[in-house]
Design a protein around this motif. Structure first.
Motif, PDB file in Angstrom:
ATOM      1  N   TRP A   1      -2.746  -2.645   5.498  1.00 39.93           N
ATOM      2  CA  TRP A   1      -1.418  -2.243   5.046  1.00 39.93           C
ATOM      3  C   TRP A   1      -0.294  -2.924   5.817  1.00 39.93           C
ATOM      4  O   TRP A   1       0.865  -2.848   5.424  1.00 39.93           O
ATOM      5  CB  TRP A   1      -1.225  -0.746   5.183  1.00 39.93           C
ATOM      6  CG  TRP A   1      -2.153   0.086   4.368  1.00 39.93           C
ATOM      7  CD1 TRP A   1      -2.946  -0.313   3.335  1.00 39.93           C
ATOM      8  CD2 TRP A   1      -2.389   1.483   4.519  1.00 39.93           C
ATOM      9  NE1 TRP A   1      -3.660   0.729   2.846  1.00 39.93           N
ATOM     10  CE2 TRP A   1      -3.341   1.854   3.541  1.00 39.93           C
ATOM     11  CE3 TRP A   1      -1.900   2.444   5.371  1.00 39.93           C
ATOM     12  CZ2 TRP A   1      -3.797   3.146   3.402  1.00 39.93           C
ATOM     13  CZ3 TRP A   1      -2.346   3.748   5.239  1.00 39.93           C
ATOM     14  CH2 TRP A   1      -3.288   4.085   4.264  1.00 39.93           C
ATOM     15  N   LEU A   2      -0.612  -3.579   6.928  1.00 37.55           N
ATOM     16  CA  LEU A   2       0.417  -4.131   7.801  1.00 37.55           C
ATOM     17  C   LEU A   2       1.381  -5.080   7.092  1.00 37.55           C
ATOM     18  O   LEU A   2       2.589  -4.988   7.304  1.00 37.55           O
ATOM     19  CB  LEU A   2      -0.237  -4.811   9.009  1.00 37.55           C
ATOM     20  CG  LEU A   2       0.668  -5.129  10.180  1.00 37.55           C
ATOM     21  CD1 LEU A   2       1.323  -3.857  10.715  1.00 37.55           C
ATOM     22  CD2 LEU A   2      -0.105  -5.817  11.286  1.00 37.55           C
ATOM     23  N   PRO A   3       0.921  -5.983   6.229  1.00 40.46           N
ATOM     24  CA  PRO A   3       1.879  -6.877   5.556  1.00 40.46           C
ATOM     25  C   PRO A   3       2.860  -6.149   4.635  1.00 40.46           C
ATOM     26  O   PRO A   3       3.923  -6.668   4.323  1.00 40.46           O
ATOM     27  CB  PRO A   3       0.988  -7.815   4.743  1.00 40.46           C
ATOM     28  CG  PRO A   3      -0.351  -7.740   5.379  1.00 40.46           C
ATOM     29  CD  PRO A   3      -0.458  -6.368   5.952  1.00 40.46           C
ATOM     30  N   TRP A   4       2.527  -4.949   4.217  1.00 41.13           N
ATOM     31  CA  TRP A   4       3.386  -4.219   3.288  1.00 41.13           C
ATOM     32  C   TRP A   4       4.484  -3.416   3.988  1.00 41.13           C
ATOM     33  O   TRP A   4       5.427  -2.962   3.339  1.00 41.13           O
ATOM     34  CB  TRP A   4       2.555  -3.292   2.412  1.00 41.13           C
ATOM     35  CG  TRP A   4       1.688  -4.072   1.486  1.00 41.13           C
ATOM     36  CD1 TRP A   4       0.366  -4.312   1.611  1.00 41.13           C
ATOM     37  CD2 TRP A   4       2.106  -4.763   0.312  1.00 41.13           C
ATOM     38  NE1 TRP A   4      -0.082  -5.093   0.587  1.00 41.13           N
ATOM     39  CE2 TRP A   4       0.979  -5.387  -0.236  1.00 41.13           C
ATOM     40  CE3 TRP A   4       3.329  -4.911  -0.329  1.00 41.13           C
ATOM     41  CZ2 TRP A   4       1.024  -6.140  -1.383  1.00 41.13           C
ATOM     42  CZ3 TRP A   4       3.386  -5.665  -1.488  1.00 41.13           C
ATOM     43  CH2 TRP A   4       2.251  -6.272  -2.008  1.00 41.13           C
ATOM     44  N   ILE A   5       4.384  -3.228   5.291  1.00 41.46           N
ATOM     45  CA  ILE A   5       5.384  -2.435   6.014  1.00 41.46           C
ATOM     46  C   ILE A   5       6.786  -3.030   5.891  1.00 41.46           C
ATOM     47  O   ILE A   5       7.729  -2.303   5.565  1.00 41.46           O
ATOM     48  CB  ILE A   5       4.962  -2.226   7.476  1.00 41.46           C
ATOM     49  CG1 ILE A   5       3.754  -1.290   7.522  1.00 41.46           C
ATOM     50  CG2 ILE A   5       6.099  -1.661   8.302  1.00 41.46           C
ATOM     51  CD1 ILE A   5       3.182  -1.091   8.905  1.00 41.46           C
ATOM     52  N   PRO A   6       6.994  -4.342   6.126  1.00 46.55           N
ATOM     53  CA  PRO A   6       8.355  -4.888   5.970  1.00 46.55           C
ATOM     54  C   PRO A   6       8.876  -4.778   4.532  1.00 46.55           C
ATOM     55  O   PRO A   6      10.065  -4.528   4.321  1.00 46.55           O
ATOM     56  CB  PRO A   6       8.221  -6.349   6.381  1.00 46.55           C
ATOM     57  CG  PRO A   6       6.987  -6.422   7.190  1.00 46.55           C
ATOM     58  CD  PRO A   6       6.084  -5.343   6.677  1.00 46.55           C
ATOM     59  N   VAL A   7       7.995  -4.943   3.569  1.00 46.70           N
ATOM     60  CA  VAL A   7       8.419  -4.833   2.166  1.00 46.70           C
ATOM     61  C   VAL A   7       8.875  -3.404   1.868  1.00 46.70           C
ATOM     62  O   VAL A   7       9.944  -3.195   1.274  1.00 46.70           O
ATOM     63  CB  VAL A   7       7.265  -5.238   1.219  1.00 46.70           C
ATOM     64  CG1 VAL A   7       7.632  -4.989  -0.230  1.00 46.70           C
ATOM     65  CG2 VAL A   7       6.884  -6.694   1.441  1.00 46.70           C
ATOM     66  N   ALA A   8       8.093  -2.430   2.290  1.00 46.87           N
ATOM     67  CA  ALA A   8       8.464  -1.035   2.068  1.00 46.87           C
ATOM     68  C   ALA A   8       9.747  -0.684   2.811  1.00 46.87           C
ATOM     69  O   ALA A   8      10.612   0.019   2.269  1.00 46.87           O
ATOM     70  CB  ALA A   8       7.326  -0.118   2.513  1.00 46.87           C
TER      71      ALA A   8
END
Length: 89
Positions: free
Chosen positions: A31-38
């Motif tokens: 899930w780490l790559p999605w944190i900045p997007v969220a």
């Protein structure tokens, strides 16, 4: 009733360990790559058509609340270590 600097430092260390553990779990699950997007989506929704002063005040209150929660979690973890109990999952 004040706290000693050693207790505060221990709380900060424990909170750091809990944060690192949580980030490792997020990375393990992918899930780490999605944190900045969220974060960008949430920030965009929150900042839309809001006065800057209101956003700054709310961010400050949120940061204060997060610090209180982190301190409470660290105190609980320290208590569990002192009492010899298992770490919270």
């Amino acid at each position: 009733m004040g706290r000693r600097s050693n207790e505060i430092r221990d709380d900060v260390v424990l909170a750091g360990r809990l944060l690192v553990h949580a980030l490792e779990e997020v990375r393990r699950r992918g899930w780490l790559p999605w944190i900045p997007v969220a974060a960008a989506v949430v920030a965009g929704l929150l900042l839309r058509k809001r006065p800057v002063e209101e956003v700054a005040n709310r961010a400050g209150r949120t940061a204060e609340r997060a610090l209180r929660v982190a301190g409470a979690l660290a105190a609980i973890e320290r208590f569990r270590q002192v009492m010899g109990r298992r770490r919270a999952a």
